[in-house]
Design a protein around this motif. Structure first.
Motif, short mmCIF file in Angstrom:
data_model
loop_
_atom_site.label_atom_id
_atom_site.label_comp_id
_atom_site.label_asym_id
_atom_site.label_seq_id
_atom_site.Cartn_x
_atom_site.Cartn_y
_atom_site.Cartn_z
N ALA A 1 0.84 -1.21 0.00
CA ALA A 1 0.00 0.00 0.00
C ALA A 1 0.88 1.26 0.00
N ALA A 2 1.93 1.25 0.82
CA ALA A 2 2.84 2.40 0.88
C ALA A 2 3.62 2.53 -0.43
N TYR A 3 3.96 1.41 -1.03
CA TYR A 3 4.66 1.44 -2.33
C TYR A 3 3.77 2.12 -3.38
N ASP A 4 2.50 1.75 -3.40
CA ASP A 4 1.56 2.35 -4.37
C ASP A 4 1.54 3.88 -4.22
N VAL A 5 1.49 4.34 -2.96
CA VAL A 5 1.41 5.78 -2.73
C VAL A 5 2.75 6.43 -3.13
N HIS A 6 3.84 5.80 -2.77
CA HIS A 6 5.17 6.32 -3.13
C HIS A 6 5.31 6.47 -4.65
N ARG A 7 4.78 5.50 -5.38
CA ARG A 7 4.92 5.51 -6.84
C ARG A 7 3.76 6.21 -7.54
N ASN A 8 2.89 6.86 -6.79
CA ASN A 8 1.75 7.59 -7.36
C ASN A 8 0.87 6.67 -8.22
N LEU A 9 0.69 5.42 -7.75
CA LEU A 9 -0.13 4.45 -8.49
C LEU A 9 -1.57 4.44 -7.98
N HIS A 10 -1.82 5.19 -6.92
CA HIS A 10 -3.11 5.14 -6.24
C HIS A 10 -4.00 6.32 -6.65
N GLN A 11 -5.25 6.27 -6.22
CA GLN A 11 -6.16 7.41 -6.35
C GLN A 11 -6.64 7.75 -4.94
N GLY A 12 -6.91 9.01 -4.68
CA GLY A 12 -7.49 9.39 -3.38
C GLY A 12 -6.70 8.82 -2.23
N LYS A 13 -7.40 8.08 -1.39
CA LYS A 13 -6.78 7.48 -0.21
C LYS A 13 -6.77 5.96 -0.29
N VAL A 14 -5.74 5.38 0.31
CA VAL A 14 -5.60 3.93 0.38
C VAL A 14 -5.84 3.50 1.83
N GLY A 15 -6.76 2.57 2.03
CA GLY A 15 -7.11 2.13 3.38
C GLY A 15 -6.38 0.86 3.78
N VAL A 16 -6.34 0.62 5.10
CA VAL A 16 -5.75 -0.61 5.63
C VAL A 16 -6.67 -1.16 6.72
#
Ligand code: A1D88
Ligand code: NDP
Length: 447
Positions: free
Chosen positions: A402-417
């Motif tokens: 999940a943190a990798y996705d955010v680091h690489r700007n692969l996500h949208q909005g917010k990522v939950g856990v």
């Protein structure tokens, strides 16, 4: 006693506050950590190549001692914020320095200075225990937590608690954060969980929603008003997706900058009409690492004028930093405001100061939010005026990804856990209100 018993109590419909208070605490719980002996693991690598999946661990850790004014919370869900990305790549510095410094404040804060750092600055969950002096909250309360931790022993913080000299971001500059089954917070971080949201939806807005509220709406930030044109970088990202909603809800006009047609579509779904795809337009604000290109600032400004019918922007909602800051200062209207809370692409900004002073523009630095601002931002979520922008949900084990996705700007909005919550969709207490807002709540889901 294990965390499973806590989960059973939360899921049973009839557990009372007394039942929660009577539940013995487990000795240990699972938590997302980074390790002090690994802070050099990425030495020599470019920022982009530092991989959070390698530094983020899932460990069994002991339950910390509960102090005065504090609460232990059973965390049902949390979310990934960019500060956890920074922690996991040990940039701009290792967060263990923060823990060491905090550990020196008092006998009690020594607890925070450990060889592991439990990270995470959002949570939704249930209060398990409160420390001496806590009267406003009790075991069994369903809560979210904002991430401002203050000591307030100095007079400095008593107008605006963000100005406390001992101001820290919980789960970044303190230990025992929210990406875990149990978290330790100060009781003045607690706020009521919005009843129409699931645990993971309620945990998603916290940090970014509060930050965007102070940055854009509050008198401590840009004091946005009706009719303002607001340029929002990363408008479908964590901060930007809330800034866009605040602009729309407050009668302003967001000009949303994004980097793909898909993200542009998300902004349209939020109700924005003026959108710039920075990738499609191919802006190159920097000719090389050291030289900016003012012609590109002007091309960007022209595009904004085309969209607004000739107007410039009253406010720029800044956070990319070095890459965009020169352009942000240039395109701001005479007398307008650039409000910044971050520097994702680099913290040494360059801009042409003639465009600032000659046009009487202002740069405002903004950081998170005080309790009142966080409360007001959460209240807007609870009233269904602003909605979570949760896209994807991971298990605690998958936090590194999940943190990798955010680091690489692969996500949208917010990522939950999901932390203790065994599945998505639990914790909704107000189905009628949820039904009213269901499309808005799901706008970012699975895209
Ligand atoms: C809610 C979510 C938010 C986010 O996501 S934000 C993004 C993530 N966060 C970050 O990237 C920020 C990470 N933090 C940092 O990079 C650093 O944290 C800071 C640059 C903010 C501060 O660095 P430091 O080294 O802690 O501060 P110093 O002030 O440069 O050094 C401390 C020593 O310098 C002394 N000092 C401070 N101001 C002055 C002055 N004006 N004149 C002389 N000395 C000064 C102090 O007293 C102290 O001294 P003594 O070490 O002896 O205690
Ligand atoms: N001081 C504070 O209180 C806070 C600070 N922050 C900081 O703010 C930053 C952003 O956080 P958050 O919004 O959650 O992160 P996200 O990654 O969720 O969103 C940021 C968005 O910014 C855009 N962006 C990234 N790099 C660039 C660039 N070089 N040029 C233009 N746009 C860019 C991207 O959108 P696109 O690609 O679509 O343009 C991205 O989606 C982080 O550095 C974080 O640490 C966050 C919260 C609070």
């Amino acid at each position: 006693m294990t965390v499973k018993d806590i989960l059973d109590a939360i899921q049973s419909k009839d557990a009372t506050s007394a039942d929660f208070a009577a539940l013995p605490l487990p000795e240990s719980y699972r938590a997302i950590t980074v390790h002090k002996d690994e802070t050099e693991m990425f030495a020599g690598l470019a920022t982009r190549d530092k991989d959070p999946r390698k530094s983020i661990h899932l460990d069994e850790v002991p339950v910390p001692e509960l102090g005065p004014g504090e609460a232990l919370v059973a965390v049902m869900a949390s979310s990934v914020n960019y500060n956890s990305v920074w922690t996991s790549i040990f940039e701009p510095l290792s967060t263990f320095g923060f823990l060491e410094r905090y550990g020196k404040v008092s006998e009690l804060t020594k607890r925070h200075d450990l060889p592991y750092h439990i990270i995470g600055s959002d949570l939704a969950g249930v209060v398990l225990r409160t420390g001496p002096g806590v009267n406003a909250w009790k075991p069994g309360d369903e809560v979210v937590a904002h991430c401002l931790s203050v000591e307030l022993e100095s007079s400095d913080g008593h107008n605006d608690t963000m100005l406390d000299p001992e101001q820290r971001i919980w789960g970044f500059e303190t230990n025992f954060g929210g990406l875990a089954e149990i978290a330790l917070v100060k009781s003045n971080q607690l706020m009521p969980k919005p009843g129409h949201l699931s645990w993971e939806e309620a945990a998603a807005p916290g940090l970014v929603n509060s930050t965007a509220y102070r940055q854009l709406v509050s008198r401590n930030g840009a004091q946005m008003k009706q009719g303002d044109n607001v340029l929002i970088w990363g408008a479908s990202g964590g901060l930007g997706s809330y800034a866009t909603q605040f602009a729309l809800a407050g009668g302003a006009t967001p000009i949303c900058v994004v980097s793909s047609p898909q993200k542009a579509e998300i902004c349209r779904k939020m109700g924005a009409e003026l959108i710039i795809d920075r990738s499609a337009e191919g802006y190159r604000f920097w000719k090389d690492e050291n030289t900016q290109d003012p012609r590109e600032w002007k091309r960007f400004g022209k595009r904004i004028r085309e969209l607004t019918g000739g107007e410039d922007v009253d406010i720029v909602f800044e956070h990319p930093g070095r890459e965009t800051f020169g352009a942000s200062v240039y395109v701001t209207r005479k007398g307008g405001t650039i409000v910044t809370c971050a520097s994702t692409s680099g913290y040494n900004h360059e801009y042409d100061n003639r465009y600032l002073w000659m046009s009487l523009k202002r740069i405002i630095g903004s950081h998170f939010a005080n309790y009142r601002e966080a409360w007001e931002a959460n209240r807007l979520i609870a009233k269904g005026k602003i909605h979570p922008t949760l896209s994807k949900v991971y298990s605690l084990e998958e936090t590194g990804q999940a943190a990798y996705d955010v680091h690489r700007n692969l996500h949208q909005g917010k990522v939950g856990v999901l932390c203790l919550a065994p599945e998505e969709g639990l914790g909704v207490r107000d189905e009628a209100m949820r039904a009213q807002h269901i499309d808005a709540i799901n706008r970012f889901r699975n895209i």
